[in-house]
Design a protein around this motif. Structure first.
Motif, PDB file in Angstrom:
ATOM      1  N   ASP A  26      34.318  38.340  34.818  1.00 59.36           N
ATOM      2  CA  ASP A  26      33.985  36.939  35.069  1.00 59.36           C
ATOM      3  C   ASP A  26      33.198  36.358  33.894  1.00 59.36           C
ATOM      4  OD1 ASP A  26      34.084  34.698  36.761  1.00 59.36           O
ATOM      5  OD2 ASP A  26      31.965  35.026  37.265  1.00 59.36           O
ATOM      6  N   GLN A  60      35.051  43.792  45.211  1.00 62.65           N
ATOM      7  CA  GLN A  60      35.188  42.378  44.845  1.00 62.65           C
ATOM      8  C   GLN A  60      33.872  41.613  44.928  1.00 62.65           C
ATOM      9  OE1 GLN A  60      38.346  41.342  43.839  1.00 62.65           O
ATOM     10  NE2 GLN A  60      39.045  43.423  44.170  1.00 62.65           N
ATOM     11  N   ALA A  66      40.191  38.251  37.343  1.00 65.75           N
ATOM     12  CA  ALA A  66      39.641  39.358  38.133  1.00 65.75           C
ATOM     13  C   ALA A  66      40.656  40.488  38.255  1.00 65.75           C
ATOM     14  CB  ALA A  66      39.248  38.846  39.509  1.00 65.75           C
ATOM     15  N   ASN A 101      34.296  43.329  38.073  1.00 62.93           N
ATOM     16  CA  ASN A 101      34.712  41.927  38.149  1.00 62.93           C
ATOM     17  C   ASN A 101      33.617  40.973  37.699  1.00 62.93           C
ATOM     18  OD1 ASN A 101      37.458  41.901  38.803  1.00 62.93           O
ATOM     19  ND2 ASN A 101      36.976  42.578  40.889  1.00 62.93           N
ATOM     20  N   ALA A 102      32.357  41.379  37.893  1.00 61.31           N
ATOM     21  CA  ALA A 102      31.259  40.554  37.385  1.00 61.31           C
ATOM     22  C   ALA A 102      31.354  40.450  35.867  1.00 61.31           C
ATOM     23  CB  ALA A 102      29.922  41.159  37.806  1.00 61.31           C
TER      24      ALA A 102
END
Lengths: 295, 286
Positions: free
Chosen positions: A144, A134, A150, A140-141
């Motif tokens: 984003d 995370q 996410a 997830n980057a």
């Protein structure tokens, strides 16, 4: 000719086979027999010279254990999902790579897809574990930046199974793709040409002409993938340790945990159950294959 | 000729390339990320996880690997080479001779049972087999000395299904007439093996050697179970240990993962055709 004479006459072949037979027995049949034997004994006495035999009690215990039922259920669900995902993606990739229109660069693409197969699984899964992280994780980057929600990855019990499925797909799909490609090389191009002249659309040619000829590879890949994913283990050790909240506690990992807690009887009963499942499925596939004329 | 009749339209070609290109990038990306992260400090990764070039080449993580878990890095590296090399050599010899005998004389007493036993063995959940194998290692008292540990690990890794099927398939393809002719000419079985079979088997021997090297380099569970001390650990096991430690030396883990991966990448890229077709052929047989 008596058996003794026969053996003596062919003694050199027995000599050739001795090391192979020795390893098969010492590192295969003997431990399997031992493991099956232990599954019928009381765990406390299992490793003593005179163990107490308790019949099928260990099997009754594990089948009554809700955690084991859960493990069996997710192992089967995971296996079905993984087999479907791996075989269908491999088929798609092979059909694209085999197509003459991507001939330029196809070797490079093939290399990229096969590379994970020979990469040490521990290294590959550790990288994936961190990709899902995370805080550090690349996934997830990226989500984003794209403005997408996410992905819980291995931290969320709702997504953990999907997360390891994806990592295993990355590791294994190249193997199945190459098997499809091997089969595609012996597919008769004239049949496809004939269908084309008869006005068959591309998807019709794939469905009615190419796929039936790929049945041997579909068969082999399905059996291999079944055996592979029923035994899923390394990815769990590296990424989730059965968690979160037992979401990925598959049978082989659960049996391993039991063994670690000195529950030898239950652990080997689980191992034997899984063994029977693998043999049963492999035999079923073999039987189906034998009674169907693939051409 | 007919294949040229219908040329794919340019948009279709572009689409196909875009699809396979994106997929290939996705498959390669974990390697890039692993490699780049091993040169970046943890705080830098936290702020910019997706950066494609390191800010500066920070090689401290590699330097810190010199000692791991109280053991020199070189112990792991040498163990990896030693265990992989020795088990590869043994696998090739043992499975080649075994498969050869089983193919030449399948009807000899016991041979069918042996093949059946072997097939049974490869269906047993591997990781659950390793634990009873430890009991066997214990019975053979290979557990209490370092030499015994090495012997146990190497022997355990010297048997593999893909290798067996590759040899079996190849030996079956040798025409019987060639062997019969040699026997009529008065050759003994040993001569048939060394003068007739071995010379034509070199390609398959090379393939099996490469495939076994790649497969055994990655092995970790038998090494972990049979080893009593880190002295006999290999690189993947050291990596796994680092992974299970509390606290996260993220950069160090990526550095060790890179080192563990590079040898197989080099071997594979140099020999890719042979490895890919070999693994596919070994599987198709099974």
């Amino acid at each position: 000719m008596g058996t003794a004479t026969l053996l003596w006459k062919h003694r050199i072949f027995y000599l050739f086979v001795v090391p192979f037979a020795a390893l098969t027995i010492v590192f295969g049949l003997w431990p399997i027999a031992m493991s099956v034997q232990v599954s019928f004994t009381d765990s406390f006495t299992a490793l003593r010279p005179n163990p107490t035999y308790i019949g099928f009690a260990n099997y009754l215990t594990i089948f009554a254990d809700p955690q084991f039922q859960w493990s069996m259920a997710i192992t089967l669900i995971y296996t079905v999902l993984s087999v479907a995902a791996n075989v269908s993606l491999a088929l798609l990739l092979a059909l694209v790579l085999h197509n003459p229109m991507v001939r330029r660069g196809s070797t490079l693409f093939k290399l990229c897809i096969f590379l994970p197969v020979v990469t040490p699984d521990v290294a590959g899964y550790i990288v994936w574990k961190w990709i899902y992280n995370q805080n550090f994780g690349a996934l997830n980057a990226l989500l984003d930046i794209l403005g997408l929600p996410a992905f819980g990855g291995i931290a969320d019990s709702a997504t953990a199974l999907w997360a390891i499925l994806l990592a295993e797909l990355w590791h294994h799909v190249g193997f199945y793709t190459v098997i499809f490609l091997t089969n595609l090389q012996i597919v008769d191009p004239e049949l496809e040409d004939a269908a084309r002249i008869d006005g068959a659309r591309p998807w019709q040619r794939i469905w009615y002409v190419v796929l039936p000829q790929l049945r041997p590879a579909i068969m082999i890949n399905t059996v291999y993938a079944l055996i592979q994913f029923l035994k899923t283990f390394t990815v769990i050790v590296v990424m989730t340790r059965g968690g979160p909240n037992f979401a990925t506690n598959m049978v082989s990992y659960y049996a391993y945990l039991k063994f670690d807690q000195a529950q030898y009887g239950e652990a080997t009963a689980m191992a034997t159950t899984l063994f029977v499942a693998v043999i049963g499925l492999a035999y079923l596939m073999y039987w189906l294959n034998a009674r169907t004329d693939w051409r | 000729m007919m294949r040229q009749l219908e040329r794919p339209k340019p948009p279709v070609v572009v689409l196909a390339y875009a699809f396979i290109g994106v997929i290939s990038l996705l498959f390669i990306y974990p390697y890039l990320w692993m490699f780049i992260s091993s040169f970046r400090e943890t705080e830098q990764i936290l702020t910019e996880p997706l950066r494609l070039l390191p800010e500066a080449l920070d090689i401290s993580a590699y330097a810190d690997l010199a000692r791991l878990g109280g053991v020199s890095f070189w112990t792991y590296a040498v163990n990896s080479l030693l265990i992989t090399g020795a088990s590869t050599a043994l696998t090739v010899m043992i499975t080649a001779l075994g498969a050869y005998a089983l193919v030449r004389k399948p009807k000899l007493p016991g041979f069918r049972w042996l093949r059946f036993g072997f097939l049974l063995t490869i269906m047993y959940p591997y990781m659950l087999l390793v634990i009873p194998v430890y009991l066997v290692v214990f019975e053979l008292s290979l557990h209490d000395t370092i030499l015994g540990n090495y012997t146990g690990i190497i022997l355990f890794l010297s048997l593999g299904p893909i290798q067996f099927f590759l040899f079996e398939q190849f030996f079956r393809s040798i025409p019987r007439e060639i062997i019969d002719a040699a026997i009529v000419d008065g050759a003994g079985e040993l001569q048939v093996l060394t003068r007739v079979v071995l010379p034509v088997s070199l390609p398959v021997v090379l393939t099996v050697t490469l495939v076994t090297f790649l497969l055994n380099w990655s092995q970790w569970f038998p090494v972990l179970v049979i080893s009593r001390r880190p002295d006999t650990y290999t690189l993947p096991v050291a990596l796994l240990n680092m992974n299970s430690e509390l606290g996260t030396d993220f950069q160090g883990i990526m550095a060790l993962a890179t080192i563990t991966t590079i040898p197989v990448l080099v071997v594979f890229l140099l020999t890719q055709r042979r490895v890919m077709s070999g693994m596919a052929a070994g599987a198709v047989k099974g």
